[in-house]
Design a protein around this motif. Structure first.
Motif, PDB file in Angstrom:
ATOM      1  N   ARG A  47     111.583 -31.223  29.466  1.00 22.69           N
ATOM      2  CA  ARG A  47     113.180 -30.807  29.510  1.00 22.69           C
ATOM      3  C   ARG A  47     113.323 -29.993  30.707  1.00 22.69           C
ATOM      4  NH1 ARG A  47     115.508 -29.373  24.459  1.00 22.69           N
ATOM      5  NH2 ARG A  47     115.002 -31.013  22.932  1.00 22.69           N
ATOM      6  N   MET A  48     112.365 -29.477  31.357  1.00 21.65           N
ATOM      7  CA  MET A  48     112.607 -28.590  32.615  1.00 21.65           C
ATOM      8  C   MET A  48     112.826 -29.693  33.947  1.00 21.65           C
ATOM      9  SD  MET A  48     110.064 -26.038  34.770  1.00 21.65           S
ATOM     10  CE  MET A  48     109.927 -24.916  33.487  1.00 21.65           C
ATOM     11  N   GLN A  49     112.155 -30.881  33.769  1.00 22.52           N
ATOM     12  CA  GLN A  49     112.298 -31.774  34.826  1.00 22.52           C
ATOM     13  C   GLN A  49     113.361 -32.402  34.736  1.00 22.52           C
ATOM     14  OE1 GLN A  49     110.167 -32.298  37.177  1.00 22.52           O
ATOM     15  NE2 GLN A  49     108.568 -30.907  36.513  1.00 22.52           N
ATOM     16  N   ALA A  50     113.790 -32.742  33.528  1.00 24.02           N
ATOM     17  CA  ALA A  50     115.221 -33.549  33.490  1.00 24.02           C
ATOM     18  C   ALA A  50     116.189 -32.619  33.781  1.00 24.02           C
ATOM     19  CB  ALA A  50     115.693 -33.758  31.864  1.00 24.02           C
ATOM     20  N   LYS A  51     116.236 -31.433  33.541  1.00 27.76           N
ATOM     21  CA  LYS A  51     117.203 -30.378  34.156  1.00 27.76           C
ATOM     22  C   LYS A  51     117.377 -30.058  35.684  1.00 27.76           C
ATOM     23  CE  LYS A  51     120.767 -27.461  33.427  1.00 27.76           C
ATOM     24  NZ  LYS A  51     121.830 -27.749  32.955  1.00 27.76           N
ATOM     25  N   LEU A  52     116.174 -30.287  36.252  1.00 28.50           N
ATOM     26  CA  LEU A  52     116.116 -30.268  37.783  1.00 28.50           C
ATOM     27  C   LEU A  52     116.467 -31.355  38.287  1.00 28.50           C
ATOM     28  CD1 LEU A  52     112.457 -28.148  37.993  1.00 28.50           C
ATOM     29  CD2 LEU A  52     114.773 -27.362  38.398  1.00 28.50           C
ATOM     30  N   THR A  53     116.188 -32.792  37.687  1.00 29.81           N
ATOM     31  CA  THR A  53     116.762 -33.850  38.425  1.00 29.81           C
ATOM     32  C   THR A  53     118.403 -33.984  38.103  1.00 29.81           C
ATOM     33  OG1 THR A  53     114.863 -35.073  37.737  1.00 29.81           O
ATOM     34  CG2 THR A  53     116.858 -36.442  38.052  1.00 29.81           C
ATOM     35  N   GLU A  54     118.829 -33.345  37.142  1.00 27.38           N
ATOM     36  CA  GLU A  54     120.365 -33.210  36.984  1.00 27.38           C
ATOM     37  C   GLU A  54     121.003 -32.090  37.867  1.00 27.38           C
ATOM     38  OE1 GLU A  54     123.475 -31.563  33.829  1.00 27.38           O
ATOM     39  OE2 GLU A  54     121.455 -31.945  33.010  1.00 27.38           O
ATOM     40  N   LEU A  55     120.377 -31.161  38.112  1.00 31.38           N
ATOM     41  CA  LEU A  55     120.720 -30.059  39.146  1.00 31.38           C
ATOM     42  C   LEU A  55     120.645 -30.484  40.325  1.00 31.38           C
ATOM     43  CD1 LEU A  55     121.613 -27.304  39.346  1.00 31.38           C
ATOM     44  CD2 LEU A  55     119.179 -26.653  39.472  1.00 31.38           C
ATOM     45  N   LYS A  56     119.546 -31.514  40.909  1.00 31.50           N
ATOM     46  CA  LYS A  56     119.639 -31.968  42.241  1.00 31.50           C
ATOM     47  C   LYS A  56     120.663 -32.937  42.514  1.00 31.50           C
ATOM     48  CE  LYS A  56     116.661 -35.134  44.876  1.00 31.50           C
ATOM     49  NZ  LYS A  56     115.398 -35.823  44.878  1.00 31.50           N
ATOM     50  N   GLN A  57     121.146 -33.752  41.492  1.00 28.88           N
ATOM     51  CA  GLN A  57     122.312 -34.801  41.695  1.00 28.88           C
ATOM     52  C   GLN A  57     123.579 -34.038  41.948  1.00 28.88           C
ATOM     53  OE1 GLN A  57     121.954 -37.261  38.377  1.00 28.88           O
ATOM     54  NE2 GLN A  57     120.218 -38.233  39.069  1.00 28.88           N
ATOM     55  N   GLU A  58     123.869 -32.706  40.759  1.00 23.34           N
ATOM     56  CA  GLU A  58     124.985 -31.908  41.085  1.00 23.34           C
ATOM     57  C   GLU A  58     125.216 -31.211  42.436  1.00 23.34           C
ATOM     58  OE1 GLU A  58     128.639 -30.416  39.774  1.00 23.34           O
ATOM     59  OE2 GLU A  58     127.392 -31.896  39.139  1.00 23.34           O
ATOM     60  N   GLY A  77     116.088 -22.558  43.700  1.00 23.33           N
ATOM     61  CA  GLY A  77     116.188 -21.915  45.076  1.00 23.33           C
ATOM     62  C   GLY A  77     115.732 -22.852  46.058  1.00 23.33           C
ATOM     63  N   TRP A  78     114.810 -23.692  45.849  1.00 18.82           N
ATOM     64  CA  TRP A  78     114.036 -24.638  46.607  1.00 18.82           C
ATOM     65  C   TRP A  78     115.185 -25.820  46.784  1.00 18.82           C
ATOM     66  CZ3 TRP A  78     112.457 -29.825  46.503  1.00 18.82           C
ATOM     67  CH2 TRP A  78     112.003 -30.300  47.684  1.00 18.82           C
ATOM     68  N   LEU A  79     115.390 -26.391  45.776  1.00 14.37           N
ATOM     69  CA  LEU A  79     116.588 -27.376  45.680  1.00 14.37           C
ATOM     70  C   LEU A  79     117.721 -26.894  46.500  1.00 14.37           C
ATOM     71  CD1 LEU A  79     116.218 -28.828  42.047  1.00 14.37           C
ATOM     72  CD2 LEU A  79     115.481 -29.850  44.218  1.00 14.37           C
ATOM     73  N   TRP A  80     118.340 -25.750  46.201  1.00 13.05           N
ATOM     74  CA  TRP A  80     119.289 -25.169  46.981  1.00 13.05           C
ATOM     75  C   TRP A  80     119.273 -25.206  48.360  1.00 13.05           C
ATOM     76  CZ3 TRP A  80     121.794 -19.717  46.369  1.00 13.05           C
ATOM     77  CH2 TRP A  80     122.994 -19.788  46.888  1.00 13.05           C
ATOM     78  N   GLY A  81     118.062 -24.476  48.835  1.00 11.76           N
ATOM     79  CA  GLY A  81     117.746 -24.447  50.167  1.00 11.76           C
ATOM     80  C   GLY A  81     117.936 -25.873  50.940  1.00 11.76           C
ATOM     81  N   ARG A  82     117.117 -26.607  50.323  1.00 12.41           N
ATOM     82  CA  ARG A  82     117.077 -28.187  50.693  1.00 12.41           C
ATOM     83  C   ARG A  82     118.537 -28.644  51.012  1.00 12.41           C
ATOM     84  NH1 ARG A  82     113.856 -33.356  48.369  1.00 12.41           N
ATOM     85  NH2 ARG A  82     115.817 -33.245  46.807  1.00 12.41           N
ATOM     86  N   THR A  83     119.170 -28.293  50.012  1.00  8.18           N
ATOM     87  CA  THR A  83     120.692 -29.052  50.172  1.00  8.18           C
ATOM     88  C   THR A  83     121.353 -28.413  51.252  1.00  8.18           C
ATOM     89  OG1 THR A  83     120.809 -29.442  47.858  1.00  8.18           O
ATOM     90  CG2 THR A  83     122.928 -29.422  48.704  1.00  8.18           C
ATOM     91  N   LEU A  84     121.218 -27.142  51.430  1.00 11.50           N
ATOM     92  CA  LEU A  84     121.981 -26.318  52.477  1.00 11.50           C
ATOM     93  C   LEU A  84     121.308 -26.778  53.837  1.00 11.50           C
ATOM     94  CD1 LEU A  84     122.085 -22.854  51.254  1.00 11.50           C
ATOM     95  CD2 LEU A  84     123.880 -24.427  51.102  1.00 11.50           C
ATOM     96  N   ARG A  85     119.968 -27.250  53.906  1.00 10.09           N
ATOM     97  CA  ARG A  85     119.644 -27.629  55.440  1.00 10.09           C
ATOM     98  C   ARG A  85     120.014 -29.027  55.626  1.00 10.09           C
ATOM     99  NH1 ARG A  85     113.698 -25.657  56.169  1.00 10.09           N
ATOM    100  NH2 ARG A  85     114.181 -25.370  58.296  1.00 10.09           N
ATOM    101  N   ARG A  86     120.448 -29.601  54.468  1.00 14.74           N
ATOM    102  CA  ARG A  86     120.824 -31.093  55.135  1.00 14.74           C
ATOM    103  C   ARG A  86     122.263 -31.151  55.218  1.00 14.74           C
ATOM    104  NH1 ARG A  86     117.324 -35.057  50.659  1.00 14.74           N
ATOM    105  NH2 ARG A  86     115.469 -34.772  51.726  1.00 14.74           N
ATOM    106  N   ARG A  87     123.041 -30.060  55.077  1.00  8.93           N
ATOM    107  CA  ARG A  87     124.398 -30.075  55.268  1.00  8.93           C
ATOM    108  C   ARG A  87     124.619 -30.513  56.942  1.00  8.93           C
ATOM    109  NH1 ARG A  87     127.854 -25.601  52.272  1.00  8.93           N
ATOM    110  NH2 ARG A  87     126.947 -24.461  53.752  1.00  8.93           N
ATOM    111  N   SER A  88     123.654 -30.484  57.802  1.00 12.75           N
ATOM    112  CA  SER A  88     123.713 -30.711  59.154  1.00 12.75           C
ATOM    113  C   SER A  88     122.585 -31.490  59.447  1.00 12.75           C
ATOM    114  CB  SER A  88     124.244 -29.378  59.912  1.00 12.75           C
ATOM    115  OG  SER A  88     124.221 -29.644  61.239  1.00 12.75           O
TER     116      SER A  88
END
Length: 498
Positions: free
Chosen positions: A389-400, A444-455
């Motif tokens: 369940r946790m892995q599925a939620k994190l995968t969904e969150l990564k796409q969102e 938090g790690w997924l959020w940080g990686r997304t922010l760093r990929r904006r540029s």
């Protein structure tokens, strides 16, 4: 109401627990006295003497409780009451997907009173027609697709009104170990009941069962018979039959539904509870009284149930007879997901002393249950977030997050706060703090990686990302009490559970 001891009590309200400490813990929530002023629906009007006249649904409850065999012949006029239909409309999700008619909540509400008046008229004269359900699919944690139905807006409104009326009489009949989709009951009440039952009763074996494609295999003939046990109003029965036979619209083609009930409609959970009440609940109650010699603990949430036994021989006998019982009514236990495993205080002690097999784990309502020890060395049921369940939620969150990549920091932070808060509020049970902490750190790690990929030339250090995480993500704190602290409160009548 017939309690677990087989005695009738006409002074209790369904879903409220009795003040009987000797009842099995997992099935103690059977009924309790109605507190003064604690009615299940507001009274109709206040008279000058401030004595409220009983509402229509309260009168139905009283009649159903007084005579367990009574069949109600006049219920439809409660359904097409305009105030009830208006409340049903206002309770719908504003942004829900439209059905086959394309009608949205906002557009229907522009002429709400006119639309409700027309709907009432069609219901009263029998001109209401159910529309096919639009098929949609959502991914499951195991990678498969779960079929869901999107009913038309008016079907949603009428179904919610019917559920409100029928629940008034069926809640009187439902047993205490049934927790799914019932007013005032939640998954955590079922989890508390299971953990308390295993802790307080002599449970050595657990039957972890799964009904194969339950909502797709409901037999319409049996379901109508079960509904007619209490409802003699043919107009209401025909309404239910219309929804059952409305069919499914998939890829522009209408497919008839000869069996099953589409998930997604407001009426489906109630129909499922009615079906399993007669097929499973009443039979389990009889089996426990007449066949079992040891302790038996049962907790059911919709089509998901767990049963605990003191003796392995009785557990095997129960499983064999349950398969025969289900086959009679068109149901089948999933062969790969139904297991009889050693579990409980005595099973754990026998394994540690070399006299029995190692206790296994089982999943229930998103938690993996396993045997554990407190700091004092006492047995405890550990409940931890299911890894899948946790892995599925994190995968969904990564796409969102990828889709929201170029939103502002406050917009992303507000979204992630709601995600983490919802996760913590559900999974924040005692001894599961490490799992919800891991989830928060991963978010938090997924959020940080997304922010760093904006540029392509990011200059965003992790120290600043950590400040964003501390600012927007709520802390991962356990927010639920221990089962043995909350469950006795519910069973002793000091809880708002109805």
């Amino acid at each position: 109401m017939t309690n677990d001891r087989g005695k009738s009590d006409s002074s209790v309200v369904p879903g409220k627990p009795p003040n009987r400490a000797e009842e099995p813990a997992a099935e103690a929530v059977e009924g309790r006295e109605l507190a003064k002023g604690n009615t299940l629906e507001q009274n109709a009007f206040r008279t000058p003497s401030r004595q409220g006249a009983p509402s229509a649904l309260e009168r139905i409850r009283w009649a159903a409780r007084k005579d367990r065999q009574q069949r109600f012949t006049a219920l439809l006029h409660h359904v097409y009451d305009r105030d009830r239909l208006r409340r049903a409309y206002l309770a719908l999700k504003r942004d829900a997907a439209a059905g086959v008619d394309g009608e949205t909540w906002q557009h229907y509400g522009e002429r709400l009173e006119e639309n409700l008046q027309d709907l009432c008229g069609r219901l009263a004269r029998g001109a209401y027609r159910a529309r096919p359900v639009r098929r949609a699919f959502i991914p499951k944690a195991d990678g498969r697709q779960r079929p869901l139905g999107v009913p038309a807006l008016e079907d949603k409104i009428v179904q919610r009104a019917v559920v409100e009326v029928l629940s008034a009489l069926h809640e009187v009949d439902f047993l205490g170990f049934s927790y799914g989709f019932r007013p005032g009951r939640s998954p955590h009440h079922a989890l508390d009941a299971l953990a308390t039952g295993i802790d307080r009763r002599k449970v050595n074996w657990v039957l972890d069962a799964d009904i194969r494609s339950f909502f797709d295999t409901l037999d319409h003939g049996w379901l109508v018979k079960f509904v007619e046990h209490r409802i003699a109003d043919r107009r209401v029965v025909r309404l239910i039959q219309k929804w059952l036979k409305a069919g499914v619209l998939e890829e522009g083609r209408r497919a008839p539904t000869e069996m099953g009930t589409v998930q997604g409609g407001s009426i489906s959970p109630l129909l499922a509870n009615i079906y399993l009440h007669y097929v499973f609940d009443l039979w389990v109650q009889w089996w426990r009284k007449k066949r079992a010699r040891g302790d038996v603990v049962v907790v059911r949430f919709a089509d998901d149930f767990v049963t605990g036994f003191e003796h392995r021989q009785e557990a095997e006998q129960f499983l064999e007879e349950l398969r025969e019982r289900f086959a009679k009514f068109g149901l089948e236990l999933h062969p790969d997901k139904t297991r009889l495993i050693p579990f409980g205080r005595n099973a754990d002690r026998d394994w540690r002393n070399g006299r029995g097999p190692k206790p296994e784990t089982f999943n229930f309502l998103g938690f993996t249950h396993s045997s554990g020890k407190t700091r004092g060395g006492k047995f405890i049921v550990l409940r931890q977030t299911m890894r899948r369940r946790m892995q599925a939620k994190l995968t969904e969150l990564k796409q969102e997050l990828w889709r929201r990549m170029h939103q502002t920091i406050p917009e992303q932070g507000a979204y992630l706060r709601s995600v983490v808060m919802g996760h913590v509020r559900y999974y924040g049970v005692p001894l599961n703090g490490w799992a919800i902490g891991v989830f928060r750190r991963r978010v938090g790690w997924l959020w940080g990686r997304t922010l760093r990929r904006r540029s392509q030339k990011h200059r965003l250090p992790w120290q600043r990302i950590q400040r964003y995480v501390d600012r927007w993500l709520p802390p991962a704190r356990v927010c639920h009490p221990y089962p043995w602290a909350r469950f006795p409160v519910i069973t002793q009548g000091r809880s708002p559970v109805r």
